[in-house]
Structure formats: structure tokens, C-alpha cells
Design a protein around this motif. Structure first.
Motif, PDB file in Angstrom:
ATOM      1  N   ILE A  87       0.861  -1.190   0.000  1.00 15.24           N
ATOM      2  CA  ILE A  87       0.000   0.000   0.000  1.00 15.24           C
ATOM      3  C   ILE A  87       0.890   1.230   0.000  1.00 15.24           C
ATOM      4  O   ILE A  87       1.788   1.361   0.832  1.00 15.24           O
ATOM      5  CB  ILE A  87      -0.940   0.015   1.214  1.00 15.24           C
ATOM      6  N   ASP A  88       0.648   2.141  -0.948  1.00 18.12           N
ATOM      7  CA  ASP A  88       1.504   3.311  -1.092  1.00 18.12           C
ATOM      8  C   ASP A  88       0.668   4.499  -1.548  1.00 18.12           C
ATOM      9  O   ASP A  88      -0.455   4.339  -2.039  1.00 18.12           O
ATOM     10  CB  ASP A  88       2.613   3.015  -2.113  1.00 18.12           C
ATOM     11  N   GLY A  89       1.227   5.679  -1.407  1.00 21.94           N
ATOM     12  CA  GLY A  89       0.578   6.888  -1.888  1.00 21.94           C
ATOM     13  C   GLY A  89       0.982   7.171  -3.330  1.00 21.94           C
ATOM     14  O   GLY A  89       1.630   6.359  -3.993  1.00 21.94           O
ATOM     15  N   ALA A  90       0.605   8.345  -3.827  1.00  9.68           N
ATOM     16  CA  ALA A  90       0.969   8.748  -5.179  1.00  9.68           C
ATOM     17  C   ALA A  90       0.852  10.265  -5.280  1.00  9.68           C
ATOM     18  O   ALA A  90       0.101  10.901  -4.539  1.00  9.68           O
ATOM     19  CB  ALA A  90       0.083   8.085  -6.225  1.00  9.68           C
ATOM     20  N   ASP A  91       1.600  10.828  -6.205  1.00  8.29           N
ATOM     21  CA  ASP A  91       1.509  12.264  -6.469  1.00  8.29           C
ATOM     22  C   ASP A  91       0.377  12.574  -7.441  1.00  8.29           C
ATOM     23  O   ASP A  91      -0.200  13.647  -7.412  1.00  8.29           O
ATOM     24  CB  ASP A  91       2.834  12.781  -7.029  1.00  8.29           C
ATOM     25  N   GLU A  92       0.054  11.601  -8.299  1.00  8.01           N
ATOM     26  CA  GLU A  92      -1.065  11.745  -9.226  1.00  8.01           C
ATOM     27  C   GLU A  92      -1.413  10.369  -9.780  1.00  8.01           C
ATOM     28  O   GLU A  92      -0.532   9.524  -9.968  1.00  8.01           O
ATOM     29  CB  GLU A  92      -0.698  12.694 -10.368  1.00  8.01           C
ATOM     30  N   VAL A  93      -2.710  10.149 -10.040  1.00  6.20           N
ATOM     31  CA  VAL A  93      -3.190   8.880 -10.593  1.00  6.20           C
ATOM     32  C   VAL A  93      -4.153   9.197 -11.725  1.00  6.20           C
ATOM     33  O   VAL A  93      -5.062  10.022 -11.560  1.00  6.20           O
ATOM     34  CB  VAL A  93      -3.912   8.026  -9.529  1.00  6.20           C
ATOM     35  N   ASP A  94      -3.971   8.536 -12.881  1.00  2.00           N
ATOM     36  CA  ASP A  94      -4.866   8.810 -14.005  1.00  2.00           C
ATOM     37  C   ASP A  94      -6.027   7.818 -14.047  1.00  2.00           C
ATOM     38  O   ASP A  94      -6.169   6.954 -13.172  1.00  2.00           O
ATOM     39  CB  ASP A  94      -4.091   8.853 -15.326  1.00  2.00           C
ATOM     40  N   SER A  95      -6.848   7.931 -15.080  1.00  6.01           N
ATOM     41  CA  SER A  95      -8.069   7.116 -15.166  1.00  6.01           C
ATOM     42  C   SER A  95      -7.776   5.639 -15.371  1.00  6.01           C
ATOM     43  O   SER A  95      -8.644   4.789 -15.134  1.00  6.01           O
ATOM     44  CB  SER A  95      -8.952   7.624 -16.311  1.00  6.01           C
ATOM     45  N   GLN A  96      -6.547   5.302 -15.793  1.00  8.77           N
ATOM     46  CA  GLN A  96      -6.158   3.909 -16.013  1.00  8.77           C
ATOM     47  C   GLN A  96      -5.292   3.360 -14.874  1.00  8.77           C
ATOM     48  O   GLN A  96      -4.693   2.294 -15.006  1.00  8.77           O
ATOM     49  CB  GLN A  96      -5.396   3.795 -17.340  1.00  8.77           C
ATOM     50  N   LEU A  97      -5.206   4.099 -13.771  1.00  5.58           N
ATOM     51  CA  LEU A  97      -4.411   3.739 -12.599  1.00  5.58           C
ATOM     52  C   LEU A  97      -2.902   3.808 -12.838  1.00  5.58           C
ATOM     53  O   LEU A  97      -2.126   3.222 -12.078  1.00  5.58           O
ATOM     54  CB  LEU A  97      -4.789   2.348 -12.054  1.00  5.58           C
ATOM     55  N   ASN A  98      -2.477   4.498 -13.897  1.00  7.89           N
ATOM     56  CA  ASN A  98      -1.068   4.857 -13.995  1.00  7.89           C
ATOM     57  C   ASN A  98      -0.806   5.976 -13.002  1.00  7.89           C
ATOM     58  O   ASN A  98      -1.699   6.787 -12.726  1.00  7.89           O
ATOM     59  CB  ASN A  98      -0.726   5.327 -15.416  1.00  7.89           C
ATOM     60  N   ALA A  99       0.398   6.043 -12.470  1.00  7.45           N
ATOM     61  CA  ALA A  99       0.669   7.013 -11.421  1.00  7.45           C
ATOM     62  C   ALA A  99       2.025   7.688 -11.608  1.00  7.45           C
ATOM     63  O   ALA A  99       2.944   7.129 -12.216  1.00  7.45           O
ATOM     64  CB  ALA A  99       0.629   6.343 -10.047  1.00  7.45           C
ATOM     65  N   ILE A 100       2.110   8.903 -11.081  1.00 11.62           N
ATOM     66  CA  ILE A 100       3.392   9.576 -10.900  1.00 11.62           C
ATOM     67  C   ILE A 100       3.730   9.492  -9.431  1.00 11.62           C
ATOM     68  O   ILE A 100       2.913   9.824  -8.569  1.00 11.62           O
ATOM     69  CB  ILE A 100       3.344  11.044 -11.343  1.00 11.62           C
TER      70      ILE A 100
END
Length: 236
Positions: A87-100
């Protein structure tokens, strides 16, 4: 606003832990960042006997400290290469669950621990939810590089279209940010990232790049804490 954001993070983190950290799990990956503080808090509220039978794999100096301060069993991915859930955070997540990821400079270890897990779960607040990467997170894609190659990598990133790419500088010291792995970080803005998987490949092919803060086709589910107190769940 800050209190509202923290409440949103907490609610999303608690629900993610409750639904994905199971009594049968023996090895749990714990990410980095502000949201993960709430993940650890929820883990500590579990049955102490469950925690005593579980090994927790941190992804950074920060998360390692949180786990140790909580008296939890800490291991590393070298000892435990098969992780039940991370389980982790993210700076941004798109509609396809790709993340920065990598705003905190820990994306190399975060990616290793996420890839070692049978399930990768993202927890974030409503500010990190986007249709396309680059809508909300405008600081750029974090790129970890070996120190002696940073200028060469910077030039190549600019050639890929990130004209404003720059070395991340420390705030409380003179000089660049140094990661837990002893490397430098470049933040490379690319505007809206419509094909993050291709960009990830293009950047990783640059000699001197250690890891890229694009997490593509990795997460199975994301939990977003919303302004109204609800939690939005996105799955693939």
C-alpha cells in the motif's frame, strides 16, 4: 483545508488497509509519503497478534522509521521477495491507474516493493485524481540518476521534450537532493502525458537513469479520500 485533506487521506488509508491487509498475509509492503502515516496508524490498530506474525517492508527511511516507532517487524525485499500486498501513496493517478510517484524522492524503492507484491494498492486524496497524468502534478516526472551523469541525462530529457527539466535542489542545504540510494533527482515536466508507458520506456533507455517515477500498469486499485468525506474507489 489542511484538516479536510488529512481527514480525506485518513479515511482512504483506513479503508484500504481494512479491505486489503488480510489476516492470512505474512508480508506487507508499506510505501512513503504523508498518506502512509495513516496506513501505519491503521496497521497499529489491528490485533497485536496479527502484527506479531507479519513482516513489514518499508520503501524509504521515512516509512522504516514509522514502522520501527510502532514496534512492528521490519524486513527488506532481499529477505522477502514475495510480498502479499503493498500500500503506497501517489503524487497523481490517471483514469487507467497509472501514477506519478517520487515527489518524496523514494520511487526507486517504492517501485521495487510494489513490483514484488501480488497486489499494489494506491491511497491518495482528491487532489491527486486526474484523467491524464500531468493535469494536477505539474512539477514533472521524477527521474533518479547516478550523480556523475546528471548533466548528460538532463540534456537527453530536454531532447525528449522536457525543456524545463531541472535538478532537484535541497531546501535546507546547499546543493542537490540526495536519495536514500545516494543518487540525484531530476524533475522533468512533459505537460499532459497521454502515453505514460511509452514515456517511461523512453526515459529508462537513457544511460545514467536509475529509475523513473512513472508507475504504469502496476496498481490494481486506488482509494481517493474526497472533500465530502466519502472515499472513491477505482479499479482496472
Amino acid at each position: 483545508m489542511t484538516s479536510l485533506i488529512e481527514q480525506a487521506k485518513q479515511k482512504a488509508a483506513y479503508q484500504a488497509v481494512d479491505e486489503h491487509v488480510l489476516p492470512s498475509h505474512k508480508v506487507i509492503g508499506v510505501g512513503s509519503g504523508s498518506t502512509v502515516v495513516h496506513v501505519v496508524a491503521r496497521l497499529l490498530q489491528r490485533d497485536p497478534e496479527l502484527n506479531a506474525r507479519t513482516v513489514f517492508i518499508p520503501t524509504s527511511f521515512q516509512s522504516r522509521g514509522l514502522l520501527l516507532d510502532g514496534g512492528l517487524n521490519v524486513g527488506d525485499v532481499e529477505q522477502y521477495p514475495n510480498i502479499d500486498v503493498t500500500i503506497d501513496g501517489a503524487d497523481e493517478v490517471d483514469s487507467q491507474l497509472n501514477a506519478i510517484k517520487g515527489g518524496g524522492g523514494a520511487h526507486l524503492q517504492e517501485k521495487v516493493v510494489a513490483e514484488a507484491a501480488s497486489k499494489f494498492v494506491i491511497v491518495a486524496d482528491f487532489r491527486k485524481d486526474s484523467k491524464i497524468l500531468g493535469e494536477q502534478w505539474i512539477k514533472g516526472v521524477p527521474v533518479e540518476v547516478v550523480p556523475f551523469a546528471w548533466r548528460a541525462v538532463l540534456k537527453k530529457l530536454q531532447g525528449l521534450g522536457s525543456k524545463e527539466a531541472m535538478l532537484r535542489m535541497a531546501v535546507a542545504k546547499a546543493g542537490p537532493v540526495v536519495t536514500d540510494n545516494g543518487n540525484f533527482l531530476i524533475d522533468a515536466p512533459f505537460g499532459l502525458i497521454r502515453d505514460p508507458a511509452k514515456l517511461l520506456t523512453d526515459i529508462k533507455l537513457i544511460t545514467g537513469v536509475v529509475e523513473v517515477g512513472l508507475f504504469c500498469n502496476m496498481a490494481q486499485v486506488a482509494y481517493f479520500g474526497c472533500e465530502d468525506g466519502s472515499v472513491t474507489i477505482r479499479t482496472k
